[in-house]
Design a protein around this motif. Structure first.
Motif, PDB file in Angstrom:
ATOM      1  N   ARG A  51      -0.789  11.130  -9.766  1.00 16.47           N
ATOM      2  CA  ARG A  51      -0.399  10.467  -8.529  1.00 16.47           C
ATOM      3  C   ARG A  51      -1.149  11.083  -7.354  1.00 16.47           C
ATOM      4  NH1 ARG A  51       5.738  10.619  -7.491  1.00 16.47           N
ATOM      5  NH2 ARG A  51       5.678   9.036  -9.136  1.00 16.47           N
ATOM      6  N   THR A 241       2.403   7.915   2.721  1.00 18.73           N
ATOM      7  CA  THR A 241       2.393   6.539   2.251  1.00 18.73           C
ATOM      8  C   THR A 241       3.582   6.285   1.334  1.00 18.73           C
ATOM      9  OG1 THR A 241       1.066   4.850   1.131  1.00 18.73           O
ATOM     10  CG2 THR A 241       0.911   7.081   0.279  1.00 18.73           C
ATOM     11  N   LYS A 243       3.998   4.014  -1.070  1.00 15.23           N
ATOM     12  CA  LYS A 243       3.670   3.722  -2.465  1.00 15.23           C
ATOM     13  C   LYS A 243       2.331   4.365  -2.818  1.00 15.23           C
ATOM     14  CE  LYS A 243       6.168  -0.686  -2.600  1.00 15.23           C
ATOM     15  NZ  LYS A 243       6.047  -2.156  -2.853  1.00 15.23           N
ATOM     16  N   ARG A 245      -0.802   5.817  -4.889  1.00 15.32           N
ATOM     17  CA  ARG A 245      -1.468   5.262  -6.074  1.00 15.32           C
ATOM     18  C   ARG A 245      -1.320   6.205  -7.254  1.00 15.32           C
ATOM     19  NH1 ARG A 245      -7.657   2.905  -6.782  1.00 15.32           N
ATOM     20  NH2 ARG A 245      -7.475   2.502  -9.014  1.00 15.32           N
ATOM     21  N   GLU A 246      -1.067   5.631  -8.406  1.00 14.73           N
ATOM     22  CA  GLU A 246      -0.977   6.407  -9.643  1.00 14.73           C
ATOM     23  C   GLU A 246      -2.064   5.945 -10.610  1.00 14.73           C
ATOM     24  OE1 GLU A 246       2.927   6.129 -11.278  1.00 14.73           O
ATOM     25  OE2 GLU A 246       3.801   7.533  -9.815  1.00 14.73           O
ATOM     26  N   TYR A 247      -2.706   6.925 -11.236  1.00 10.48           N
ATOM     27  CA  TYR A 247      -3.756   6.652 -12.216  1.00 10.48           C
ATOM     28  C   TYR A 247      -3.225   6.992 -13.603  1.00 10.48           C
ATOM     29  CZ  TYR A 247      -7.040   6.658  -8.261  1.00 10.48           C
ATOM     30  OH  TYR A 247      -7.699   6.397  -7.092  1.00 10.48           O
ATOM     31  N   ASP A 297     -10.801  -1.015 -12.231  1.00 11.30           N
ATOM     32  CA  ASP A 297      -9.583  -0.390 -11.735  1.00 11.30           C
ATOM     33  C   ASP A 297      -9.869   0.967 -11.099  1.00 11.30           C
ATOM     34  OD1 ASP A 297      -6.878   0.164 -11.250  1.00 11.30           O
ATOM     35  OD2 ASP A 297      -6.674   1.163 -13.183  1.00 11.30           O
ATOM     36  N   ASN A 303     -14.123   1.585  -6.067  1.00 14.85           N
ATOM     37  CA  ASN A 303     -13.178   2.354  -5.271  1.00 14.85           C
ATOM     38  C   ASN A 303     -13.808   2.931  -4.014  1.00 14.85           C
ATOM     39  OD1 ASN A 303     -10.329   2.846  -6.645  1.00 14.85           O
ATOM     40  ND2 ASN A 303     -11.851   2.665  -8.271  1.00 14.85           N
ATOM     41  N   ALA A 449     -10.171   9.714 -10.252  1.00 11.23           N
ATOM     42  CA  ALA A 449      -9.410   9.489  -9.025  1.00 11.23           C
ATOM     43  C   ALA A 449     -10.248   9.862  -7.813  1.00 11.23           C
ATOM     44  CB  ALA A 449      -8.111  10.300  -9.041  1.00 11.23           C
TER      45      ALA A 449
END
Length: 478
Positions: A51, A241, A243, A245-247, A297, A303, A449
């Motif tokens: 995360r 934030t 929410k 981001r989770e990888y 993704d 990204n 990430a």
């Protein structure tokens, strides 16, 4: 007795049947150095999830408008206008009407779309082509301050200010533009009751919010500086934030099958099972590097923050272009990543300008650098175009900052998995079938990430097929 009366010894062809040949392990041409896997710092991810917590972005950054084509006609969804910060808080009905009022215009090369000093209240979205943004410098010279391409836009500030334009915008290729004028806006105000008030309030809220955030869209931290007494110390806090981001770790898998007769009888001088696994793992590693760059993704190319994307100014990758990347990723840049053809194109530009790049040794091989930053080759940054199979077309060049401590880019894996033969890579025997064939399941877990948006930048539309013609001195024959 030999049929050849002149033969005096056994021939080498026959004697070779009694000799033991020296054999190599199987060679595979598709194996590359995969330097990206070596230079990335790898972080152990427990439970397969990573995360990334960030500070809250109060004012979202500008994103490119997604252009769609139907029968060769360019268009976009009304919701795509929310990628433009000024329009992000507009009511849905206003956005729908705005999208319906856009017109399509074509422009030739060197066409001035906006002139500095003019009151040109028109908003442009680039559907195809490129434009340059020009401005007068302090000494009166004309400066190219930006280059815009497909999906980017300009002119939205004309809707919130009555001041003349401060820049000139000119096409550098023939282009197609989706345009929205001040007259179109007035027509919407007539069509929708109270739309003018809603529009003006949304603009006021945007201007007010813009004054409270920094250039990254984060709310200012209230501070006081000085030695004067009786100053009220401001109160502040840093929000996160909602929410993050989770990888999740991605998996590359395959099943290797080896007949037991092969692995039992034919293992000298090379073990058959080991070679089957080795070559398959090499292929998996090649796929892993491709995914780290191109996966939609988590891949690097998908990204890159919109504000960190620039286009090559003249097509070919020049020292100026790489300097622009360094200005974007200026906090401890680690390496450039480019296709070998792009590196060759950059070297040609350096040769033409008389500024050969410095070469260093990296992992025992020579690698060129620019401003001290190594340019690492990878054929996974693909060349696209009708002649891509010949190595001609356009590609991208990435600049990366790495490491958790540097808020950069990190590779993700989970060490210690069952059947592990190297970190995050396992090999498991699945069993034998009735024909005596053994099956081995190979699994590679990994991801990538990007911790902050300014850790990564890309140079787009890099032409790799241009060559300079040098002037040669003619030699007079005597």
């Amino acid at each position: 007795m030999s049929n050849n009366p002149s033969q005096r010894s056994v021939t080498t062809i026959v004697a070779r049947n009694l000799a033991t040949t020296t054999k190599t392990v199987p060679q595979m041409e598709s194996i590359t150095p995969r330097w990206l896997l070596k230079v990335l710092p790898w972080v152990h991810v427990g439970s397969g999830t990573y995360r990334v917590n960030r500070t809250k972005i109060e004012l979202k950054k500008a994103e490119r408008v997604e252009i769609n084509y139907h029968d060769g006609v360019a268009s976009f969804q009304a919701s795509a206008l929310r990628s433009i910060p000024l329009f992000s808080s507009f009511d849905e009905d206003i956005l729908q009407r705005m999208a319906a009022h856009f017109s399509t215009e074509e422009a030739d090369l060197n066409n001035n779309l906006i002139l500095e000093g003019d009151d040109h209240h028109k908003f442009f979205i680039i559907a195809h082509g490129q434009v340059e943004v020009l401005s007068k410098g302090l000494h009166g010279e004309e400066l190219r301050i930006a280059l815009l391409s497909e999906g980017e836009y300009f002119g939205e500030d004309d809707f919130v200010t009555n001041q003349p334009s401060k820049v000139t915008i000119r096409t550098i290729t023939p282009g197609v533009f989706l345009t929205f004028s001040g007259k179109d806006l007035e027509n919407i105000f007539k069509e929708i009751p109270d739309s003018r008030k809603k529009f003006e309030k949304a603009v006021e809220d945007f201007i007010r919010l813009k004054s409270t955030v920094n250039k990254y869209g984060e709310r200012h931290i209230d501070l006081v500086s000085g030695l004067e007494e009786n100053h009220i110390i401001p109160e502040t806090y840093v929000d996160y934030t909602l929410k993050p981001r989770e990888y999740s770790l991605n998996a590359i898998q395959t099943i290797v099958r080896v007949h037991t007769r092969v692995s039992d009888l034919y293992n000298d001088p090379h073990n058959q099972l080991e070679q089957q696994l080795r070559l398959t793992i090499e292929g998996m590693k090649e796929k892993q590097e491709w995914e780290l760059i191109n996966n939609k993704d988590f891949g690097l190319l998908h990204n890159v923050d919109p504000s960190q994307r620039i286009s090559s100014r003249y097509g070919t990758p020049t020292p100026d272009d790489l300097d622009e990347l360094l200005a974007l990723v200026w906090k401890k840049p680690a390496f450039f990543l480019a296709h070998p053809k792009a590196i060759a194109a950059f070297e040609r530009e350096c040769t033409w300008r008389g500024v050969p790049p410095v070469t260093i040794q990296l992992f025992g091989a020579p690698v060129i650098t620019w401003r001290g930053v190594p340019i690492i080759p990878s054929d996974k940054l693909e060349v696209s175009g009708p002649l891509a199979n010949r190595g001609l077309g356009t590609t991208n060049i990435l600049l990366v900052r790495v490491g958790e401590e540097e808020q950069g880019v990190v590779g993700l894996h989970q060490a210690g998995i069952p059947g592990e033969i190297s970190p995050s890579l396992s090999a498991r025997l699945m069993g034998l079938d009735t024909l005596g064939v053994a099956s081995y399941l190979l699994t590679q877990y990994f991801s990538l990430a990007v911790l902050t948006g300014d850790a990564l930048a890309v140079l787009e539309n890099v032409e790799v097929g241009y060559y300079h013609d040098y002037q040669h001195k003619s030699i007079k024959q005597k």
